[in-house]
Design an enzyme around this catalytic site. Structure first.
Site, short mmCIF file in Angstrom:
data_model
loop_
_atom_site.label_atom_id
_atom_site.label_comp_id
_atom_site.label_asym_id
_atom_site.label_seq_id
_atom_site.Cartn_x
_atom_site.Cartn_y
_atom_site.Cartn_z
N ASP A 170 0.82 -1.21 0.00
CA ASP A 170 0.00 0.00 0.00
C ASP A 170 0.85 1.26 0.00
O ASP A 170 1.67 1.47 0.90
CB ASP A 170 -0.90 -0.02 1.26
N ASP A 171 0.66 2.10 -1.02
CA ASP A 171 1.30 3.42 -1.09
C ASP A 171 2.83 3.37 -1.25
O ASP A 171 3.53 4.28 -0.81
CB ASP A 171 0.94 4.28 0.15
N CYS A 175 -6.13 4.26 -3.56
CA CYS A 175 -6.29 2.82 -3.26
C CYS A 175 -7.44 2.11 -3.99
O CYS A 175 -7.23 1.18 -4.75
CB CYS A 175 -6.51 2.60 -1.77
N HIS A 213 -9.83 -2.49 -1.86
CA HIS A 213 -9.76 -1.49 -0.81
C HIS A 213 -10.44 -2.04 0.46
O HIS A 213 -11.40 -2.80 0.37
CB HIS A 213 -10.43 -0.20 -1.26
N ASP A 221 0.43 0.11 -4.93
CA ASP A 221 -0.82 0.44 -5.64
C ASP A 221 -0.87 1.81 -6.32
O ASP A 221 -1.68 2.02 -7.20
CB ASP A 221 -2.05 0.19 -4.75
N HIS A 222 0.00 2.74 -5.93
CA HIS A 222 0.14 4.04 -6.60
C HIS A 222 1.35 4.73 -6.00
O HIS A 222 1.90 4.25 -5.01
CB HIS A 222 -1.12 4.91 -6.45
CA LIG Z 1 -2.89 2.88 -1.50
#
Ligand SMILES: [Ca+2]
Length: 506
Positions: free
Chosen positions: A51-52, A90, A144, A345-346
């Protein structure tokens, strides 16, 4: 020297090692990976979401970040240097990746919409594997949070509870749900503890540590099925594992903080890109909800360094958890039959432009890390080709010899894995909505990032952004309005109108 030649020489230098260790002779590796024939077979898939996570890891050339386990994975597979997510937040990026469709098709643009609300009958990536005889299991954040999809799995999806903070005082703050001084209940409901925490605790005090243990237990349970003597008893797995860090809050055991010297962390580029329209930016409210972050204005130098330090520590923490799971995969002798893919994810603005978090179309938010290791594929290979998250679904299906369902909007990257220097996509596409029916469509070409902000009621292009990332890698100047770029902007506009279909490899 071209990449293929370099890879060949690298492979050749391993020849003597191969002869001694009994690993496949280099000539075999070479012919298998260069002759356009990665074996398609029903391999297990260990599918790791982070995540992130920015593409800032040792293997991506970052000078400080310590990520030895992901770096080792890159050595066993293909590192994609230029992968882009389809929407930098997300829920939408995951909905897109896991259905193989773009946000304009999924209609998931926010953190509330479930894929089954907009596409009741869509076959998700995990479900596709399940439908093709795999045991599909999901742990942690894949879709998510709160938007998981039970039809995607063979057993109920699981996630460890708690473990966001470890220190008593922060747990209390979190329970109260209160940023000190918050007055309205609406504000209070949104507020949390601090943005960072370094506690002298074990990995398992935090969610990702618990997650790694869950995954290890799952692998132990799944291994006998994969390795069953009788073919009819055998079943491959698709194990999805979604780590939560380095998402806010940047909480991790102290030992990971100790890997970095805060005073040596360089301060990020502070200025907003010149001539960029306001709509391109955010006020990074996601970070402001934490108790130690100002409600307005930027973080001061000390807080900026602390946040970056916390982010790096969280990356190293998650890397260590990835390492534990991969070590178990090796211990169980599953690696030779298992594809491992890891993706963040980004992207994330870590203080650049005096901004934080995601939620934009900037290169910093759309550019993502992706590494794919296939036991039958090339090792230690990198590609600069433009790739997209929607490509993951067809790629994994292709590598495992599964049919491709209709309606996928990406392409299999297997030809690229087999020939990392070949001509590939002309552009990668992302988008981000803004209030009042505005949609920002963004396109990354080999050299440029071009963005159009469109009023979806009138179809009018309200704002344009153009960044020459070859000469201005940080995207510090929007040059769309410059007279000398008129023709280039017209060309990019046409290319954007052609969209992803026309940008596909020939
Ligand atoms: Ca994320």
């Amino acid at each position: 020297m071209n990449q293929a030649r370099r890879d060949f020489l690298r492979a050749a230098s391993l020849l003597s090692v191969a002869a001694l260790s009994g690993i496949p002779a280099v000539s075999d590796v070479f012919s298998r990976t260069r002759a356009g024939s990665i074996a398609r077979r029903k391999k297990n898939v260990l599918f790791i979401a982070v995540d992130d996570l920015r593409p800032e890891l040792g293997c991506y050339g970052h000078p400080m970040v310590k990520s030895p386990n992901i770096d080792a994975l890159a050595k066993s597979g293909v590192l994609f240097e230029r992968t882009y997510c389809q929407q930098a937040v997300c829920g939408p990026t995951r909905a897109s990746l896991l259905t193989g469709k773009r946000p304009d098709t999924t209609k998931v643009y926010d953190l509330k919409t479930h894929i089954r609300d907009t596409m009741p009958n869509v076959v998700t990536l995990q479900q596709h594997f399940k439908n093709n005889g795999y045991f599909s299991e999901g742990i942690g954040k894949l879709f998510h949070s709160g938007l998981e999809d039970e039809a995607s799995y063979s057993i109920p999806h699981r996630s460890p509870s708690g473990g966001i903070y470890a220190l008593e005082e922060n747990l209390k703050l979190q329970e109260q749900g209160g940023k000190p001084g918050s007055e309205t209940s609406e504000e209070a409901g949104k507020m949390r503890g601090p943005a960072t925490e370094a506690a002298d605790v074990s990995d398992e005090a935090y969610q990702d540590g618990k997650m790694a243990q869950m995954a290890i237990e799952s692998l132990r349970r799944l291994a006998p099925k994969v390795q069953a003597k009788n073919e009819k008893d055998r079943q491959p797995f698709f194990l999805g594992l979604g780590f939560r860090k380095p998402h806010l809050p940047f909480t991790s055991p102290k030992k990971y903080w100790d890997l970095y010297d805060r005073s040596k962390i360089p301060l990020p580029y502070p200025d907003k890109p010149k001539n960029a329209p306001d709509i391109a930016f955010t006020t990074w409210n996601e970070l402001r909800k934490y108790s130690d972050i100002p409600d307005v204005g930027n973080c001061d130098e000390a807080k900026t360094r602390e946040l970056i330090h916390g982010y790096y520590a969280a990356v190293s923490f998650t890397d260590a958890q990835v390492g534990k799971v991969l070590a178990e995969l090796d211990r169980l002798d599953l690696r030779k039959d298992t594809i491992v893919i890891i993706w963040g994810d980004h992207g994330w603005k870590l203080g650049e432009y005096s901004m934080w978090c995601k939620h934009t179309n900037f290169e910093l938010d759309t550019h993502v890390p992706m590494i794919l290791s296939d036991p039958d594929g090339p090792k230690g290979v990198r590609t600069r080709a433009l790739t997209e998250f929607v490509d993951i679904y067809p790629t994994l299906s292709d590598l495992c010899g599964l049919p491709l369902p209709e309606g996928l909007e990406g392409v299999s990257m297997v030809p690229l894995m087999e020939d990392p220097d070949r001509a590939w996509k002309k552009a990668a596409f992302s988008q981000y909505p803004r209030p009042k029916n505005m949609m920002g469509y963004s396109m990354r070409t080999d050299r440029y990032r071009y963005t159009e902000w469109i009023d979806q009621k009138t179809n009018e292009v309200k704002y344009r952004e153009l960044y020459d990332l070859e000469n201005d890698p940080l995207g510090t100047q929007n040059i769309a309005a410059r007279g000398e770029n008129e023709r280039l902007v017209a060309e990019l506009h046409e290319m954007m109108k052609g969209g992803w279909r026309k940008a596909r490899p020939e």
